[in-house]
Scaffold this motif. Structure first.
Motif, PDB file in Angstrom:
ATOM      1  N   GLN A  55       0.831  -1.193   0.000  1.00 58.07           N
ATOM      2  CA  GLN A  55       0.000   0.000   0.000  1.00 58.07           C
ATOM      3  C   GLN A  55       0.869   1.248   0.000  1.00 58.07           C
ATOM      4  O   GLN A  55       1.994   1.236   0.509  1.00 58.07           O
ATOM      5  N   PHE A  56       0.346   2.313  -0.600  1.00 52.70           N
ATOM      6  CA  PHE A  56       1.061   3.597  -0.671  1.00 52.70           C
ATOM      7  C   PHE A  56       2.499   3.420  -1.186  1.00 52.70           C
ATOM      8  O   PHE A  56       3.444   4.011  -0.661  1.00 52.70           O
ATOM      9  N   ASN A  57       2.657   2.608  -2.216  1.00 57.21           N
ATOM     10  CA  ASN A  57       3.978   2.353  -2.829  1.00 57.21           C
ATOM     11  C   ASN A  57       4.975   1.699  -1.878  1.00 57.21           C
ATOM     12  O   ASN A  57       6.185   1.749  -2.118  1.00 57.21           O
ATOM     13  N   ASN A  58       4.480   1.102  -0.809  1.00 60.86           N
ATOM     14  CA  ASN A  58       5.340   0.402   0.132  1.00 60.86           C
ATOM     15  C   ASN A  58       4.946  -1.063   0.250  1.00 60.86           C
ATOM     16  O   ASN A  58       3.752  -1.393   0.325  1.00 60.86           O
ATOM     17  N   PHE A  59       5.957  -1.928   0.292  1.00 60.63           N
ATOM     18  CA  PHE A  59       5.736  -3.306   0.708  1.00 60.63           C
ATOM     19  C   PHE A  59       5.815  -3.296   2.229  1.00 60.63           C
ATOM     20  O   PHE A  59       6.861  -2.965   2.803  1.00 60.63           O
ATOM     21  N   CYS A  60       4.698  -3.630   2.882  1.00 62.12           N
ATOM     22  CA  CYS A  60       4.603  -3.525   4.338  1.00 62.12           C
ATOM     23  C   CYS A  60       4.627  -4.907   4.973  1.00 62.12           C
ATOM     24  O   CYS A  60       3.839  -5.782   4.610  1.00 62.12           O
ATOM     25  N   TYR A  61       5.532  -5.070   5.911  1.00 63.00           N
ATOM     26  CA  TYR A  61       5.688  -6.327   6.642  1.00 63.00           C
ATOM     27  C   TYR A  61       5.441  -6.027   8.112  1.00 63.00           C
ATOM     28  O   TYR A  61       6.214  -5.310   8.747  1.00 63.00           O
ATOM     29  N   TRP A  62       4.345  -6.581   8.654  1.00 60.27           N
ATOM     30  CA  TRP A  62       3.921  -6.235  10.001  1.00 60.27           C
ATOM     31  C   TRP A  62       3.868  -7.446  10.922  1.00 60.27           C
ATOM     32  O   TRP A  62       2.921  -8.247  10.859  1.00 60.27           O
ATOM     33  N   PRO A  63       4.864  -7.624  11.794  1.00 60.09           N
ATOM     34  CA  PRO A  63       4.754  -8.637  12.857  1.00 60.09           C
ATOM     35  C   PRO A  63       3.570  -8.286  13.754  1.00 60.09           C
ATOM     36  O   PRO A  63       3.104  -7.134  13.768  1.00 60.09           O
ATOM     37  N   PRO A  77       5.178  -5.458  16.678  1.00 61.46           N
ATOM     38  CA  PRO A  77       6.513  -4.935  16.353  1.00 61.46           C
ATOM     39  C   PRO A  77       7.006  -3.922  17.371  1.00 61.46           C
ATOM     40  O   PRO A  77       6.225  -3.159  17.945  1.00 61.46           O
ATOM     41  N   LYS A  78       8.329  -3.900  17.579  1.00 59.68           N
ATOM     42  CA  LYS A  78       8.896  -2.951  18.540  1.00 59.68           C
ATOM     43  C   LYS A  78       9.104  -1.573  17.908  1.00 59.68           C
ATOM     44  O   LYS A  78       8.989  -0.552  18.587  1.00 59.68           O
ATOM     45  N   LYS A  79       9.434  -1.534  16.618  1.00 58.28           N
ATOM     46  CA  LYS A  79       9.646  -0.284  15.902  1.00 58.28           C
ATOM     47  C   LYS A  79       9.382  -0.500  14.414  1.00 58.28           C
ATOM     48  O   LYS A  79       9.241  -1.643  13.967  1.00 58.28           O
ATOM     49  N   ILE A  80       9.334   0.605  13.680  1.00 63.82           N
ATOM     50  CA  ILE A  80       9.162   0.557  12.233  1.00 63.82           C
ATOM     51  C   ILE A  80      10.480   0.897  11.558  1.00 63.82           C
ATOM     52  O   ILE A  80      11.163   1.835  11.956  1.00 63.82           O
ATOM     53  N   VAL A  81      10.838   0.140  10.542  1.00 69.40           N
ATOM     54  CA  VAL A  81      11.953   0.500   9.670  1.00 69.40           C
ATOM     55  C   VAL A  81      11.369   1.011   8.360  1.00 69.40           C
ATOM     56  O   VAL A  81      10.602   0.312   7.698  1.00 69.40           O
ATOM     57  N   GLU A  82      11.718   2.243   8.004  1.00 67.26           N
ATOM     58  CA  GLU A  82      11.299   2.824   6.733  1.00 67.26           C
ATOM     59  C   GLU A  82      12.511   2.769   5.801  1.00 67.26           C
ATOM     60  O   GLU A  82      13.474   3.518   5.958  1.00 67.26           O
ATOM     61  N   PHE A  83      12.441   1.873   4.849  1.00 66.13           N
ATOM     62  CA  PHE A  83      13.604   1.562   4.016  1.00 66.13           C
ATOM     63  C   PHE A  83      13.428   2.031   2.573  1.00 66.13           C
ATOM     64  O   PHE A  83      12.401   1.772   1.945  1.00 66.13           O
ATOM     65  N   ILE A  84      14.461   2.730   2.058  1.00 65.20           N
ATOM     66  CA  ILE A  84      14.494   3.116   0.643  1.00 65.20           C
ATOM     67  C   ILE A  84      15.768   2.545   0.036  1.00 65.20           C
ATOM     68  O   ILE A  84      16.876   2.842   0.488  1.00 65.20           O
ATOM     69  N   GLY A  85      15.615   1.743  -0.998  1.00 64.18           N
ATOM     70  CA  GLY A  85      16.754   1.121  -1.644  1.00 64.18           C
ATOM     71  C   GLY A  85      17.374   1.986  -2.722  1.00 64.18           C
ATOM     72  O   GLY A  85      16.974   3.137  -2.946  1.00 64.18           O
ATOM     73  N   PHE A 135      17.694  -8.961   3.385  1.00 60.19           N
ATOM     74  CA  PHE A 135      17.878  -7.854   4.329  1.00 60.19           C
ATOM     75  C   PHE A 135      16.577  -7.550   5.064  1.00 60.19           C
ATOM     76  O   PHE A 135      16.565  -7.375   6.294  1.00 60.19           O
ATOM     77  N   ILE A 136      15.486  -7.502   4.331  1.00 57.12           N
ATOM     78  CA  ILE A 136      14.177  -7.253   4.952  1.00 57.12           C
ATOM     79  C   ILE A 136      13.826  -8.366   5.943  1.00 57.12           C
ATOM     80  O   ILE A 136      13.378  -8.101   7.058  1.00 57.12           O
ATOM     81  N   ASP A 137      14.050  -9.604   5.531  1.00 52.10           N
ATOM     82  CA  ASP A 137      13.762 -10.739   6.420  1.00 52.10           C
ATOM     83  C   ASP A 137      14.579 -10.657   7.705  1.00 52.10           C
ATOM     84  O   ASP A 137      14.083 -11.003   8.797  1.00 52.10           O
ATOM     85  N   SER A 138      15.831 -10.199   7.605  1.00 52.09           N
ATOM     86  CA  SER A 138      16.681 -10.113   8.794  1.00 52.09           C
ATOM     87  C   SER A 138      16.127  -9.105   9.804  1.00 52.09           C
ATOM     88  O   SER A 138      16.283  -9.287  11.017  1.00 52.09           O
ATOM     89  N   LEU A 139      15.476  -8.063   9.309  1.00 48.00           N
ATOM     90  CA  LEU A 139      14.881  -7.057  10.195  1.00 48.00           C
ATOM     91  C   LEU A 139      13.556  -7.545  10.783  1.00 48.00           C
ATOM     92  O   LEU A 139      13.263  -7.314  11.963  1.00 48.00           O
ATOM     93  N   ILE A 140      12.774  -8.229   9.962  1.00 50.86           N
ATOM     94  CA  ILE A 140      11.521  -8.795  10.464  1.00 50.86           C
ATOM     95  C   ILE A 140      11.804  -9.799  11.575  1.00 50.86           C
ATOM     96  O   ILE A 140      11.091  -9.848  12.588  1.00 50.86           O
ATOM     97  N   ASN A 141      12.854 -10.589  11.418  1.00 45.16           N
ATOM     98  CA  ASN A 141      13.222 -11.581  12.431  1.00 45.16           C
ATOM     99  C   ASN A 141      13.628 -10.952  13.752  1.00 45.16           C
ATOM    100  O   ASN A 141      13.623 -11.620  14.790  1.00 45.16           O
ATOM    101  N   LYS A 142      13.970  -9.671  13.723  1.00 44.16           N
ATOM    102  CA  LYS A 142      14.292  -8.948  14.956  1.00 44.16           C
ATOM    103  C   LYS A 142      13.091  -8.142  15.456  1.00 44.16           C
ATOM    104  O   LYS A 142      13.219  -7.250  16.293  1.00 44.16           O
ATOM    105  N   ASN A 143      11.924  -8.461  14.900  1.00 46.03           N
ATOM    106  CA  ASN A 143      10.648  -7.892  15.322  1.00 46.03           C
ATOM    107  C   ASN A 143      10.458  -6.422  14.938  1.00 46.03           C
ATOM    108  O   ASN A 143       9.808  -5.663  15.655  1.00 46.03           O
ATOM    109  N   TYR A 144      11.034  -6.032  13.810  1.00 47.90           N
ATOM    110  CA  TYR A 144      10.745  -4.714  13.260  1.00 47.90           C
ATOM    111  C   TYR A 144       9.642  -4.846  12.220  1.00 47.90           C
ATOM    112  O   TYR A 144       9.634  -5.794  11.440  1.00 47.90           O
TER     113      TYR A 144
END
Length: 240
Positions: free
Chosen positions: A7-15, A18-26, A41-50
């Motif tokens: 949504q809104f041009n973002n791929f959103c991954y929501w545990p 989550p403890k915090k949000i990472v806003e990532f631009i490649g 890289f995204i999976d590594s952050l999701i695994n840390k509950n972001y």
């Protein structure tokens, strides 16, 4: 369990919590399909509950317009996530290559996040970034440059960027990296807390793992790349 949506041009991954949000631009072109090109890289952050919001964009000359659009879309995704989990949580901004520049020229000057993490900052001119552009522009007698230009970008960062907490990552075999220029620019500001680290690797070390794995299987994902991505996600987590 992670809920995923676009949504809104973002791929959103929501545990679920989550403890915090990472806003990532490649980086340029890689960011046209971040769910694939930055998958590990995204999976590594999701695994840390972001929660991760990975921005999708197509490169253009007007970088300021891209930055404004990304900032608005990230804001809308934060609102959606807040409604989903029933509370607002802090955000961290992370950029790779051109994505760093887009975060740094964000309309809010970096105010509405806890910190910014730059990975392989790149601020080259259009002639250096786009093959054959210099020759074509000379032949057709026109001038093309990114907006803002590399020089103006650094001036804007020094004068209007307000985030004091920045963590800069560069790699020892990265010929496209301009992190040193960014670090000097940030340090020229008052009360700056920017820090940096150099790791082994190349400009695209955090990218393409998902792409190769998707087509060739797990065996194609280089162990060094895998370990480097894990190291970077650990650094991001430890700097909280």
């Amino acid at each position: 369990m992670t809920f995923t949506k676009y949504q809104f041009n973002n791929f959103c991954y929501w545990p679920s919590n989550p403890k915090k949000i990472v806003e990532f631009i490649g980086g340029s072109y890689l960011a046209s399909k971040p769910d694939l090109t930055y998958k590990r890289f995204i999976d590594s952050l999701i695994n840390k509950n972001y929660a991760v919001h990975a921005y999708k964009y197509t490169p253009q000359f007007d970088h300021q317009q891209l930055a404004i659009k990304a900032w608005r879309d990230f804001k809308n995704c934060r609102i959606s996530l807040s409604k989903r989990i029933g509370t607002s949580i802090p955000s961290i901004r992370i950029g790779h290559s051109l994505g760093c520049k887009l975060h740094l020229i964000s309309p809010d000057g970096g105010r509405n996040c806890e910190k910014f993490i730059s990975i392989s900052f790149n601020n080259f001119s259009a002639n250096k970034s786009i093959p054959l552009l210099k020759q074509i522009s000379r032949k057709l007698e026109f001038n093309s440059e990114f907006s803002p230009s590399p020089e103006r970008t650094l001036r804007l960062i020094e004068k209007t960027y307000n985030q004091k907490n920045n963590f800069l990552i560069k790699f020892n075999s990265d010929e496209l990296d301009q992190t040193d220029k960014l670090f000097s620019c940030l340090k020229a500001r008052k009360e700056d807390n920017s820090k940096g680290v150099m790791l082994k690797g190349t400009h695209t070390i955090i990218a393409s793992a998902g792409l190769r794995e998707n087509f060739l299987g797990d065996w194609a994902d280089d162990e060094f790349k895998r370990n480097t991505i894990k190291k970077i996600s650990n650094l991001i987590d430890e700097s909280d």
